[in-house]
Design an enzyme around this catalytic site. Structure first.
Site, PDB file in Angstrom:
ATOM      1  N   ASP A   1       0.819  -1.217   0.000  1.00 15.25           N
ATOM      2  CA  ASP A   1       0.000   0.000   0.000  1.00 15.25           C
ATOM      3  C   ASP A   1       0.850   1.263   0.000  1.00 15.25           C
ATOM      4  O   ASP A   1       2.074   1.212   0.176  1.00 15.25           O
ATOM      5  CB  ASP A   1      -0.968  -0.009   1.199  1.00 15.25           C
ATOM      6  CG  ASP A   1      -0.316  -0.459   2.500  1.00 15.25           C
ATOM      7  OD1 ASP A   1       0.927  -0.450   2.591  1.00 15.25           O
ATOM      8  OD2 ASP A   1      -1.051  -0.821   3.435  1.00 15.25           O
TER       9      ASP A   1
ATOM     10  N   ASN B   1      -7.583  -3.055  14.688  1.00 16.03           N
ATOM     11  CA  ASN B   1      -8.969  -3.422  14.337  1.00 16.03           C
ATOM     12  C   ASN B   1      -9.009  -4.605  13.367  1.00 16.03           C
ATOM     13  O   ASN B   1     -10.058  -4.900  12.804  1.00 16.03           O
ATOM     14  CB  ASN B   1      -9.693  -2.214  13.729  1.00 16.03           C
ATOM     15  CG  ASN B   1      -9.027  -1.718  12.450  1.00 16.03           C
ATOM     16  OD1 ASN B   1      -8.094  -2.335  11.950  1.00 16.03           O
ATOM     17  ND2 ASN B   1      -9.515  -0.605  11.926  1.00 16.03           N
TER      18      ASN B   1
ATOM     19  N   HIS C   1      -7.273  -4.864  10.544  1.00 14.94           N
ATOM     20  CA  HIS C   1      -7.044  -4.574   9.122  1.00 14.94           C
ATOM     21  C   HIS C   1      -5.751  -5.211   8.614  1.00 14.94           C
ATOM     22  O   HIS C   1      -4.812  -5.418   9.381  1.00 14.94           O
ATOM     23  CB  HIS C   1      -7.101  -3.065   8.821  1.00 14.94           C
ATOM     24  CG  HIS C   1      -5.932  -2.255   9.285  1.00 14.94           C
ATOM     25  ND1 HIS C   1      -6.069  -1.068   9.976  1.00 14.94           N
ATOM     26  CD2 HIS C   1      -4.588  -2.421   9.141  1.00 14.94           C
ATOM     27  CE1 HIS C   1      -4.876  -0.552  10.220  1.00 14.94           C
ATOM     28  NE2 HIS C   1      -3.967  -1.346   9.735  1.00 14.94           N
TER      29      HIS C   1
ATOM     30  N   GLU D   1      -9.828  -1.987   5.790  1.00  8.32           N
ATOM     31  CA  GLU D   1     -10.423  -1.755   7.101  1.00  8.32           C
ATOM     32  C   GLU D   1     -11.627  -2.681   7.298  1.00  8.32           C
ATOM     33  O   GLU D   1     -12.126  -3.265   6.328  1.00  8.32           O
ATOM     34  CB  GLU D   1     -10.869  -0.294   7.176  1.00  8.32           C
ATOM     35  CG  GLU D   1      -9.747   0.712   6.967  1.00  8.32           C
ATOM     36  CD  GLU D   1      -8.755   0.764   8.125  1.00  8.32           C
ATOM     37  OE1 GLU D   1      -8.962   0.081   9.148  1.00  8.32           O
ATOM     38  OE2 GLU D   1      -7.754   1.489   8.004  1.00  8.32           O
TER      39      GLU D   1
END
Ligand code: F6R
Length: 235
Positions: free
Chosen positions: A62, A128, A130, A135
């Site tokens: 990314d 979380n 991800h 996400e």
């Protein structure tokens, strides 16, 4: 899923390095790479080794949208600083967060992945759950795409920027479907603040609420986690 519990992140980096070395001995040519704090000890082990990556290809997960490649916080720059300057690859691909059309750049990146199938994919994990910038709620079959960062990710990443307003709001990320194409996946996680995400990844249901949980459906995944990240596992 194979779970290896290690003492700390230095031992984790070494364990991941050993698996990569074994993979290269078995013909791996393409590494999928991550940024963030987690893979740094792995990259240090790679740098300290006598392994040569100059005939290999790397493909990063990314990049932020809108940061210049030489911005100290860009993932292009992170990879140069933490690995590529010391251990160059023949080809290193990082998504183009400065393309005039990010959707086109995402499609081009997926083509690069198709032409260079990833042998070993390195992943970190967000608090979380991800992976990449995928996400909670992301499409479990999604390909490389433009993503809007959540408040929790902006919050987690602002420590690297002067002010919260400087944190980019968008990124370009391999999708979960792109990640799942990797032949072998090594997910690394260290520290207590990853313990809930690790428990949900290993022991919870496969759900878009915890993107990493989809790794339960991959045939060749190793999680290398320290005792703190493993502290909430029931078994
Ligand atoms: C980085 C990436 C992210 C990180 C994750 C954990 O390329 O894709 O998913 O792996 O946010 O970040 P750290 O390692 O900083 O805790």
């Amino acid at each position: 899923m194979d779970v290896k519990i290690v003492k700390d992140k230095v031992a984790g980096g070494q364990a991941a390095f050993e698996l990569i070395k074994a993979g290269i001995d078995n013909g791996a040519k393409v590494l999928g790479l991550a940024t963030g704090s987690t893979p740094i000890t792995l990259y240090q082990a790679m740098i300290a080794s006598d392994l040569d990556f100059s005939n290999m290809t790397s493909i990063n997960l990314d990049e932020y949208v809108g940061l210049a490649e030489d911005n100290p916080q860009s993932y292009h720059q992170f990879m140069k600083d933490n690995l590529f300057n010391q251990k160059p690859f023949a080809h290193s691909y990082v998504p183009n967060g400065n393309a005039a059309n990010i959707e086109d750049a995402a499609a081009d990146y997926e083509q690069i992945i198709a032409e260079n199938p990833i042998d070993i994919q390195i992943l970190g994990i967000g608090r979380n759950g991800h992976i990449g910038f995928n996400e909670p709620g992301s499409d479990l079959k999604g390909l490389t795409h433009k993503v809007q960062l959540t408040e929790s990710t902006i919050e987690a990443n602002k420590r690297f920027f002067d002010k919260e307003e400087d944190v980019p709001r968008y990124a370009i990320s391999m999708g979960i479907g792109s990640i799942m194409k990797g032949k072998q996946i090594l997910l690394l996680a260290y520290g207590e603040d990853k313990a809930d995400a690790i428990k949900a990844t290993i022991e919870g249901p496969v759900t878009p609420d915890v993107p990493a949980s989809v790794l339960q459906e991959h045939a060749n995944v190793t999680l290398i986690i320290d005792e703190a990240a493993a502290s909430k596992l029931s078994k």
